[in-house]
Structures are given as structure tokens and as C-alpha cells.
Design an enzyme around this catalytic site. Sequence first.
Site, PDB file in Angstrom:
ATOM      1  N   TYR A   1      50.359  40.444  40.897  1.00  0.00           N
ATOM      2  CA  TYR A   1      50.576  40.819  42.297  1.00  0.00           C
ATOM      3  C   TYR A   1      49.278  40.709  43.098  1.00  0.00           C
ATOM      4  O   TYR A   1      49.213  40.004  44.100  1.00  0.00           O
ATOM      5  CB  TYR A   1      51.114  42.246  42.344  1.00  0.00           C
ATOM      6  CG  TYR A   1      51.469  42.749  43.723  1.00  0.00           C
ATOM      7  CD1 TYR A   1      52.635  42.327  44.364  1.00  0.00           C
ATOM      8  CD2 TYR A   1      50.664  43.678  44.384  1.00  0.00           C
ATOM      9  CE1 TYR A   1      52.983  42.809  45.626  1.00  0.00           C
ATOM     10  CE2 TYR A   1      51.004  44.168  45.643  1.00  0.00           C
ATOM     11  CZ  TYR A   1      52.161  43.731  46.256  1.00  0.00           C
ATOM     12  OH  TYR A   1      52.497  44.215  47.506  1.00  0.00           O
TER      13      TYR A   1
ATOM     14  N   GLY B   1      47.931  37.168  43.038  1.00  0.00           N
ATOM     15  CA  GLY B   1      48.900  36.334  43.763  1.00  0.00           C
ATOM     16  C   GLY B   1      48.719  36.486  45.268  1.00  0.00           C
ATOM     17  O   GLY B   1      48.688  35.504  46.015  1.00  0.00           O
TER      18      GLY B   1
ATOM     19  N   GLY C   1      48.845  60.291  35.345  1.00  0.00           N
ATOM     20  CA  GLY C   1      47.426  60.656  35.219  1.00  0.00           C
ATOM     21  C   GLY C   1      47.244  62.114  35.612  1.00  0.00           C
ATOM     22  O   GLY C   1      48.152  62.935  35.454  1.00  0.00           O
TER      23      GLY C   1
END
Length: 316
Positions: free
Chosen positions: A144, A147, A204
Site C-alpha cells: 500500500y 504503491g 499494542g
Amino acid sequence: MSRILITGGAGFIGSHLCNRLISEGNDVICLDNFFTGSKDNIRHLIGNDHFELVRHDVTFPYYAEIDQIYNLACPASPPHYQHDAIQTIKTSVMGAINMLGLAKRVNAKILQASTSEVYGDPAIHPQVESYWGNVNPIGIRSCYDEGKRCAETIFMDYHRQNNIRIKIIRIFNTYGPHMDPNDGRVVSNFIVQALKNEPITIYGDGKQTRSFQYIDDLIEAMTRMMATGDDIIGPANTGNPDEFTMIELALKIIDLTGSKSSLIFRPLPGDDPKQRKPDISYAKEILNGWKPMVKIDEGLTKTIEYFDNLLKKCIV
Ligand code: NAD
Ligand code: UDP
């Protein structure tokens, strides 16, 4: 009034853009392969004389007589763009080449929906357009991030080499109605979990930050960007600089929904950026004083109402 092509027009942002441009009297072609988009988002426009829906994949060339292109086709949520990483990078890169080729052929103006992900896990804060970013080229987000970075390069090269009239905006996390409730992004996940009184999944330690822009503010920035003179090409950040940790976001959503949800902690996905906040000085300057108008509580309330309706209809 213009003939406008919106790639990814059946997605979250694209569907709002279809509404806006049709309400202004334009003719809109909504092109989508329905990978993450849905006919539900644009169903109310089907049958409107100013609206055409085309099932097509931007990795293949497309031709139409149009004046403007908004290039939005690309899955945007991490689980979806990582699901078929090769298709994601093909969509960004070959989609850019095909749409720029079309813009060249019919002399259309073209706007690229780029992203704050071009800054990667940013080493400077807030992020300004002159910052080149800190991106892992071989990680799970790279299909992503790289790209979209490559698409920006291709846009700039078509502009320099072929004088194509381009506009690049870098969109920071945007939310609102028409987000896919199952696409895994943080706002949709938290709201759906809160409405179902299920545990809210914090990835996280939850101290990572994002800055959330409501969809209406983005649509205003996008349309203003398209209307700028040919000398304005960007890239321009669009986002809302109000910054929150994921724990703060979760507690806000629990509060606004009156939910009984608790927080549960899950492993942080790879390469997850630690902090993100746009510097929007440049956008304010070039977009006639544009600035985000919708505060987080107001935007979340509208989004919660949207998801609540979906849940009542058992669509989620
Ligand atoms: P979305 O997933 O809801 O919309 C993307 C649309 O593109 C979908 O309708 C999908 O079916 C379509 N699509 C995907 N691959 C395609 C292909 N090969 N050919 C044709 N259509 C294809 O996501 P969104 O949030 O609406 O994002 C729209 C654009 O904005 C994307 O380019 C995304 O990278 C960019 N963006 C969004 C955000 C955000 O926070 N929402 C942030 C930064 C950038
Ligand atoms: N996130 C989270 N719980 C979730 C979904 C996401 O804590 O259920 C975190 C994710 O790890 C990231 C942030 O929320 O730190 C924003 O995630 P999102 O996928 O919405 O967008 P992006 O990471 O691309 O900004």
C-alpha cells in the site's frame, strides 16, 4: 457542469464524492470492481440520469470522454489491502498509469487520492509535505505505502513529461458513514464493538496516535483541490490535526455510545506507525482557507448513528 470519472466510486470516500458532484449538477461515472466497495453505498443514485455505474478493474485500461478524474480505486484498510498484496500494488501502480493515460488521451484533469502512509512511521511530527517519509519497502504495509508512493511518482512524471494537469492530495485517517463495518479500521471496529457491548480491541499498548478527519471535511478539500488553477498540483495534506491515542479514542466511543465494553489488548500489527498528525498549512493556503470544521465528538456521533442503523437492520 463537468463529466467526471470517480474510480473507487462505490467505496466509503467515493460514494460521498458521487453524492456531492451529482448534487452540483455534474455527470458522474462511478467505476468500481466492488472489492471493498458496495452497491449499497450508491444504490440511491442508480437510475439518476446524471449517474452511471461501471464494473471495471483499474488495472485494465478504460476509456470514456470525461473532463475530470478522481482516482480513488484502492482498498484502504490494512486487513483488506494486505489480503491480496499483489493486487493492491497493481491497483495503485497500473491504476495510476491507466488513468493518467486516459487523462492524456482526453485532456482531463486528474486528482490522485494519496495517503499519509507515504510518510510511513514518521520521524518528524506533525508531518509536512516536504518530509520524504520513513517507509519499510519490504514489510506487510509496503504494498500500500510503496504503491501509493510510486503512484505519486508516476503522476509527477506524467505532469513533467506530458503536461498532464494533476492534483495530489495526501489523505489522513478519515471516517464517517459508508465505512465498511467489517473492514478492520479502528473507527469502525471500535464503534461496532461498543454498540454490541463487546470488548474493544486495542492493538499494542494503545499509545500510538492518529488524527481523524470527518468525511465532509475531506470532500470539501477534494473538490476545492480539483477547482484550483493548473499551477497547483500538490501534494497537499488533508486531515484534521486533532490527535488522539487509540485508548483515548476507545474511551470517547464508549462514552458517546453509553457502552458497557471493556478494553482488551491485542498484538500490534507489523510496521504500525507510532504517531500521525497532519500539518495542514499548505492546504489552508491553496484551498481558500479550507480547514476541518467537524470536531471529533460531532463526527463520531453521526458515524455511531449510521452503524447503529446498520446493526438494527442486522447488516453487521
Ligand atoms: P474503500 O475501500 O472504501 O474504497 C476503495 C474503493 O476502490 C472500493 O469501492 C473498491 O471496491 C475500489 N477498488 C479497489 N480496487 C479496485 C480496482 N482494482 N479497480 C476498481 N476499483 C477498485 O476505501 P476509502 O477509504 O474510500 O479510500 C478511497 C481512497 O482514498 C483509496 O485510494 C485510499 O487509499 C485513499 N485514502 C483513504 C483514507 C481513509 O482514511 N479513508 C486515507 C488515505 C487515503
Ligand atoms: N487499531 C486498534 N484496534 C483495532 C483496529 C486498529 O488498536 O481494532 C489501531 C491500529 O493498530 C493503528 C490505529 O488503530 O495503530 C489505526 O488503524 P487503522 O487500521 O484504522 O489505520 P492506519 O493504521 O492505516 O492508520
